[in-house]
Enzyme design. Structure first.
Site, PDB file in Angstrom:
ATOM      1  N   ASP A  74       0.876  -1.160   0.000  1.00  0.00           N
ATOM      2  CA  ASP A  74       0.000   0.000   0.000  1.00  0.00           C
ATOM      3  C   ASP A  74       0.911   1.207   0.000  1.00  0.00           C
ATOM      4  OD1 ASP A  74      -2.815   0.662  -0.123  1.00  0.00           O
ATOM      5  OD2 ASP A  74      -2.478   1.774   1.724  1.00  0.00           O
ATOM      6  N   HIS A 160       4.261   5.161 -13.449  1.00  0.00           N
ATOM      7  CA  HIS A 160       2.808   5.103 -13.346  1.00  0.00           C
ATOM      8  C   HIS A 160       2.365   6.047 -12.244  1.00  0.00           C
ATOM      9  CE1 HIS A 160       3.164   2.482  -9.725  1.00  0.00           C
ATOM     10  NE2 HIS A 160       4.236   2.030 -10.363  1.00  0.00           N
ATOM     11  N   ASP A 163       3.984   9.654 -10.864  1.00  0.00           N
ATOM     12  CA  ASP A 163       5.411   9.767 -11.172  1.00  0.00           C
ATOM     13  C   ASP A 163       5.786  11.016 -11.978  1.00  0.00           C
ATOM     14  OD1 ASP A 163       5.837   7.452  -9.781  1.00  0.00           O
ATOM     15  OD2 ASP A 163       6.353   6.208 -11.525  1.00  0.00           O
ATOM     16  N   HIS A 188      10.668   4.513  -3.460  1.00  0.00           N
ATOM     17  CA  HIS A 188      10.147   4.137  -2.142  1.00  0.00           C
ATOM     18  C   HIS A 188       9.899   2.638  -2.079  1.00  0.00           C
ATOM     19  CE1 HIS A 188       6.959   4.912  -4.955  1.00  0.00           C
ATOM     20  NE2 HIS A 188       6.005   4.515  -4.160  1.00  0.00           N
TER      21      HIS A 188
END
Length: 202
Positions: A74, A160, A163, A188
């Site tokens: 998530d 995606h 970005d 990340h």
């Protein structure tokens, strides 16, 4: 910390971009990666207001449905001048009823920054929470953070989600302008995966 000893891992996502990133990060370690869509799984309702809670929902649904260990993700972008929004609601900002419209979500992000007259640099972080869950319900949690700033107009067609409007700290191009290889060295998600590999795959 529990070690992962299997050679097949279900990635509990229907996001093709996330799956491709996970595949690129894990398959070099000899781990066969399979996505939730390939397994014909539905998408569980995410009812938590934090990344860990929603990641656990997705991992638990995948494990329960297949009996396989599952890795869920998530993640989202938290913009400082918007008090951390959209955060856990990052994908929700792109929802249209007919699929996700990320250009719309990026425009909303910028419009809200303009509305509060946020000073430059408009700092933000991409955050990723991974939950690795075994069939017995045990899980391990790994988090990765990529600091940077929101820029406008959107730049690049790679990656995606958000970005094209996110420039990582120390970079002069957006994630949308980076190749998959460049992004996977610093994202990340890459940072969270690195912690997982060091912890449960070492």
């Amino acid at each position: 910390m529990r070690k992962f000893t299997q050679n097949k891992l279900l990635i509990a996502t229907h996001n093709a971009g996330k799956l491709a990133e996970m595949r690129a990060l894990l398959e070099p370690r000899g781990i066969e990666v399979v996505g939730a869509a390939e397994m014909g799984l539905g998408e569980p309702v995410e009812t938590e207001d934090n990344f860990i809670g929603n990641a656990r929902i997705k991992a638990r649904a995948a494990v329960t449905a297949t009996g396989l260990p599952a890795l869920s993700d998530d993640s989202g972008i938290s913009v400082d001048a918007l008090n951390g929004a959209p955060g856990v609601y990052t994908a929700d900002w792109a929802e249209t009823g007919n699929g996700r419209d990320f250009p719309m979500a990026m425009q909303r992000t910028w419009d809200e920054l303009e509305a509060v007259n946020a000073p430059a640099p408009r700092t933000a972080q991409f955050r990723c929470t991974l939950v690795l869950m075994w069939p017995d319900g045990h899980d391990e949690v790994f988090e990765g953070v990529l600091p940077g700033q929101v820029v406008w107009p959107p730049r690049g067609t790679e990656g995606h989600g958000y970005d094209p409007i996110f420039m990582p700290e120390g970079a002069d191009i957006t994630l949308g302008e980076m190749s998959a290889e460049q992004k996977n060295r610093l994202s990340h998600r890459a940072r969270a995966v690195a912690k997982m590999l060091e912890g449960s795959f070492a």
